[in-house]
Design an enzyme around this catalytic site. Structure first.
Site, PDB file in Angstrom:
ATOM      1  N   CYS A   1     -23.289  90.233 -14.487  1.00 31.65           N
ATOM      2  CA  CYS A   1     -23.461  90.624 -13.089  1.00 31.65           C
ATOM      3  C   CYS A   1     -22.865  92.005 -12.830  1.00 31.65           C
ATOM      4  O   CYS A   1     -21.721  92.256 -13.170  1.00 31.65           O
ATOM      5  CB  CYS A   1     -22.765  89.637 -12.158  1.00 31.65           C
ATOM      6  SG  CYS A   1     -23.278  87.947 -12.346  1.00 31.65           S
TER       7      CYS A   1
ATOM      8  N   ASN B   1     -16.857  92.192 -13.478  1.00 31.42           N
ATOM      9  CA  ASN B   1     -17.212  92.705 -14.804  1.00 31.42           C
ATOM     10  C   ASN B   1     -17.034  94.209 -14.796  1.00 31.42           C
ATOM     11  O   ASN B   1     -17.412  94.883 -13.833  1.00 31.42           O
ATOM     12  CB  ASN B   1     -18.668  92.348 -15.125  1.00 31.42           C
ATOM     13  CG  ASN B   1     -18.869  90.848 -15.259  1.00 31.42           C
ATOM     14  OD1 ASN B   1     -18.209  90.186 -16.056  1.00 31.42           O
ATOM     15  ND2 ASN B   1     -19.768  90.295 -14.454  1.00 31.42           N
TER      16      ASN B   1
ATOM     17  N   SER C   1     -30.992  86.621  -4.431  1.00 24.30           N
ATOM     18  CA  SER C   1     -29.673  86.981  -3.943  1.00 24.30           C
ATOM     19  C   SER C   1     -29.753  88.268  -3.132  1.00 24.30           C
ATOM     20  O   SER C   1     -30.365  89.247  -3.553  1.00 24.30           O
ATOM     21  CB  SER C   1     -28.725  87.188  -5.130  1.00 24.30           C
ATOM     22  OG  SER C   1     -27.467  87.653  -4.683  1.00 24.30           O
TER      23      SER C   1
ATOM     24  N   CYS D   1     -32.862  86.682 -15.364  1.00 23.48           N
ATOM     25  CA  CYS D   1     -32.355  87.461 -14.238  1.00 23.48           C
ATOM     26  C   CYS D   1     -33.217  88.714 -14.120  1.00 23.48           C
ATOM     27  O   CYS D   1     -33.256  89.548 -15.016  1.00 23.48           O
ATOM     28  CB  CYS D   1     -30.885  87.811 -14.474  1.00 23.48           C
ATOM     29  SG  CYS D   1     -30.181  88.795 -13.140  1.00 23.48           S
TER      30      CYS D   1
ATOM     31  N   GLU E   1     -34.013  96.874 -16.409  1.00 21.01           N
ATOM     32  CA  GLU E   1     -33.435  95.886 -17.304  1.00 21.01           C
ATOM     33  C   GLU E   1     -33.578  94.482 -16.736  1.00 21.01           C
ATOM     34  O   GLU E   1     -33.557  94.286 -15.521  1.00 21.01           O
ATOM     35  CB  GLU E   1     -31.944  96.172 -17.536  1.00 21.01           C
ATOM     36  CG  GLU E   1     -31.710  97.426 -18.338  1.00 21.01           C
ATOM     37  CD  GLU E   1     -30.234  97.698 -18.604  1.00 21.01           C
ATOM     38  OE1 GLU E   1     -29.932  98.185 -19.690  1.00 21.01           O
ATOM     39  OE2 GLU E   1     -29.398  97.417 -17.733  1.00 21.01           O
TER      40      GLU E   1
ATOM     41  N   LEU F   1     -21.101  87.951  -0.588  1.00 25.83           N
ATOM     42  CA  LEU F   1     -20.127  88.101   0.499  1.00 25.83           C
ATOM     43  C   LEU F   1     -19.025  89.100   0.120  1.00 25.83           C
ATOM     44  O   LEU F   1     -18.864  90.130   0.746  1.00 25.83           O
ATOM     45  CB  LEU F   1     -19.545  86.717   0.835  1.00 25.83           C
ATOM     46  CG  LEU F   1     -18.829  86.573   2.168  1.00 25.83           C
ATOM     47  CD1 LEU F   1     -19.743  86.912   3.333  1.00 25.83           C
ATOM     48  CD2 LEU F   1     -18.279  85.157   2.331  1.00 25.83           C
TER      49      LEU F   1
ATOM     50  N   GLY G   1     -31.129  96.110  -8.002  1.00 25.34           N
ATOM     51  CA  GLY G   1     -31.868  96.262  -6.751  1.00 25.34           C
ATOM     52  C   GLY G   1     -31.522  95.222  -5.699  1.00 25.34           C
ATOM     53  O   GLY G   1     -30.882  94.214  -5.978  1.00 25.34           O
ATOM     54  N   GLU G   2     -31.951  95.502  -4.475  1.00 26.56           N
ATOM     55  CA  GLU G   2     -31.731  94.591  -3.354  1.00 26.56           C
ATOM     56  C   GLU G   2     -33.091  93.983  -2.981  1.00 26.56           C
ATOM     57  O   GLU G   2     -33.925  94.654  -2.381  1.00 26.56           O
ATOM     58  CB  GLU G   2     -31.109  95.374  -2.189  1.00 26.56           C
ATOM     59  CG  GLU G   2     -31.062  94.642  -0.856  1.00 26.56           C
ATOM     60  CD  GLU G   2     -30.559  93.190  -0.949  1.00 26.56           C
ATOM     61  OE1 GLU G   2     -29.528  92.934  -1.590  1.00 26.56           O
ATOM     62  OE2 GLU G   2     -31.236  92.311  -0.367  1.00 26.56           O
TER      63      GLU G   2
HETATM   64  N1  SAH Z   1     -28.506  93.151  -4.548  1.00 25.06           N
HETATM   65  C1  SAH Z   1     -28.435  91.709  -4.619  1.00 25.06           C
HETATM   66  C2  SAH Z   1     -28.783  91.224  -5.995  1.00 25.06           C
HETATM   67  C3  SAH Z   1     -27.716  91.448  -7.041  1.00 25.06           C
HETATM   68  S1  SAH Z   1     -27.131  89.910  -7.514  1.00 25.06           S
HETATM   69  C4  SAH Z   1     -27.066  91.250  -4.155  1.00 25.06           C
HETATM   70  O1  SAH Z   1     -26.219  92.102  -3.937  1.00 25.06           O
HETATM   71  O2  SAH Z   1     -26.869  90.056  -3.946  1.00 25.06           O
HETATM   72  C5  SAH Z   1     -25.862  90.300  -8.528  1.00 25.06           C
HETATM   73  C6  SAH Z   1     -24.513  89.740  -8.067  1.00 25.06           C
HETATM   74  O3  SAH Z   1     -23.524  90.328  -8.909  1.00 25.06           O
HETATM   75  C7  SAH Z   1     -24.184  90.153  -6.647  1.00 25.06           C
HETATM   76  O4  SAH Z   1     -23.459  89.159  -5.993  1.00 25.06           O
HETATM   77  C8  SAH Z   1     -23.328  91.356  -6.902  1.00 25.06           C
HETATM   78  O5  SAH Z   1     -22.518  91.692  -5.812  1.00 25.06           O
HETATM   79  C9  SAH Z   1     -22.539  90.914  -8.108  1.00 25.06           C
HETATM   80  N2  SAH Z   1     -21.878  92.020  -8.801  1.00 25.06           N
HETATM   81  C10 SAH Z   1     -22.132  93.327  -8.657  1.00 25.06           C
HETATM   82  N3  SAH Z   1     -21.288  94.049  -9.429  1.00 25.06           N
HETATM   83  C11 SAH Z   1     -20.498  93.176 -10.074  1.00 25.06           C
HETATM   84  C12 SAH Z   1     -19.452  93.312 -11.017  1.00 25.06           C
HETATM   85  N4  SAH Z   1     -19.062  94.496 -11.451  1.00 25.06           N
HETATM   86  N5  SAH Z   1     -18.865  92.185 -11.482  1.00 25.06           N
HETATM   87  C13 SAH Z   1     -19.287  90.967 -11.071  1.00 25.06           C
HETATM   88  N6  SAH Z   1     -20.284  90.779 -10.186  1.00 25.06           N
HETATM   89  C14 SAH Z   1     -20.876  91.868  -9.686  1.00 25.06           C
END
Ligand code: SAH
Length: 340
Positions: A329, A287, A188, A99, A86, A212, A156-157
């Protein structure tokens, strides 16, 4: 197919001069064509030969959902091997941000994120990442707009798929091709320290964000399991080295989980870690992902921001559109197979 170096080789094999490779490359990345048979600058015989040998698209759009307000759109794609990915388009007044997902699923398994729920199926190639962007670029062009920003913040990371992610960014950034400014690109990471160190050494203007979510190891171990491998001291040392070397702003993301990571202990610890030049904290309201967490109210979020600002932290609240279509997110989770 979209890599100019590979195109030159492929066209040379067809007995074509290098400028033909450039024409194909620009037709794909600037003309945004999906069918090389439509590229009129190419001789008809070459178009036929290319159509026979190449399939320019690595992803097939399967389904799109849009918010009622029209400020976000999520497309589900199918890869050639039948996996689902997606990507999301977010529309603002002057920006259009895509995104992008970097893996099918995710192996990091943050406690609050849907992307890791089923683990990681495989990494995406640079072409597959670029194709997510080109898809929305075509849609936008029909509306007289263009992609202004790309954030690798989908499923993904990215730093566990480092080479392909950076190759995708370079392709998108190529002034001879798609031509997106590097400052419009952001990656990110959940805190993969070796990737962060490698990224620090790159010559590039691409923006970096670090997820973080907690300012003490005890809590971060639970929320972001990667913390057991790369604890806060190590992560923050790599962040400091990045800012030192690049002299660029560094964004920290913080998913606010009501009653979990918004207490005074975390505020104090955050101030300790982040009260530094060029560090900026971005609060994201949790979310819904079917987890055991609760979303803070807008009021509580604003109050948390005020507490952090009072403690000396540069801090804002992120607008994360698309919640109603599960495109916000943390909600991207199309790890199922679409085919078969
Ligand atoms: N894997 C990378 C890329 C994802 S970025 C990373 O972790 O940074 C997406 C962002 O949304 C990250 O900061 C992630 O932690 C955050 N995220 C993940 N689940 C979420 C949620 N349920 N609600 C809000 N933000 C969330």
């Amino acid at each position: 197919m979209i890599d100019p170096a590979e195109l030159r080789i492929a066209l040379a094999e067809l007995g074509q001069p290098p400028y033909r490779a450039t024409q194909v490359y620009q037709a794909l990345t600037r003309g945004l064509v999906t069918d090389l048979a439509d590229v009129r600058v190419l001789p008809r015989t070459l178009r036929a030969a290319l159509a026979e040998r190449f399939e320019p698209l690595t992803l097939r759009p399967v389904e799109t959902r849009a918010t009622a307000a029209g400020d976000a759109r999520k497309t589900l794609f199918e890869t050639r091997d039948g996996l689902a990915v997606e990507a999301v388009l977010m529309l603002y007044e002057r920006r259009a941000t895509v995104c992008v997902s970097s893996q099918v699923g995710c192996s990091v398994r943050c406690a609050f994120c849907a992307s890791g729920a089923r683990g990681r199926a495989r990494d995406l190639s640079a072409e597959e990442m670029v194709d997510q962007v080109l898809h929305f670029a075509r849609e936008l062009r029909a509306a007289g707009r263009a992609v202004t920003n790309v954030v690798v913040m989908g499923m993904g990371e990215p730093f566990l798929n480092y080479d392909e992610t950076l190759r995708a960014c370079r392709l998108l950034n190529d002034p001879e091709g798609f031509g997106l400014g590097a400052r419009g690109l952001s990656i990110s990471t959940a805190g993969v320290v070796p990737g962060l160190r490698r990224f620090t050494a790159e010559e590039s203007q691409i923006n970096l964000a670090v997820s973080l979510h907690a300012a003490t190891d005890e809590l971060r171990d639970r929320l972001v399991p990667l913390n057991r491998r790369y604890p806060l001291a190590e992560l923050l040392a790599a962040c400091a080295a990045y800012v030192e070397r690049r002299r660029r702003k560094l964004l920290f993301e913080y998913v606010v989980l009501a009653g979990v990571n918004d207490g005074d202990d975390q505020v104090r610890a955050l101030a300790e870690l982040l009260r530094r030049p060029l560090y900026h904290l971005n609060l994201i309201a949790y979310n819904e992902t079917g987890g055991a967490f609760a979303r803070p109210s807008a009021r509580d979020l604003a109050a948390l921001r005020a507490r952090l600002v009072a403690a000396g932290v540069s801090c804002t609240v992120r607008r994360s559109p698309g919640g109603e279509i599960e495109a916000a997110c943390g909600q991207l989770a199309a790890a199922r197979r679409t085919a078969g």
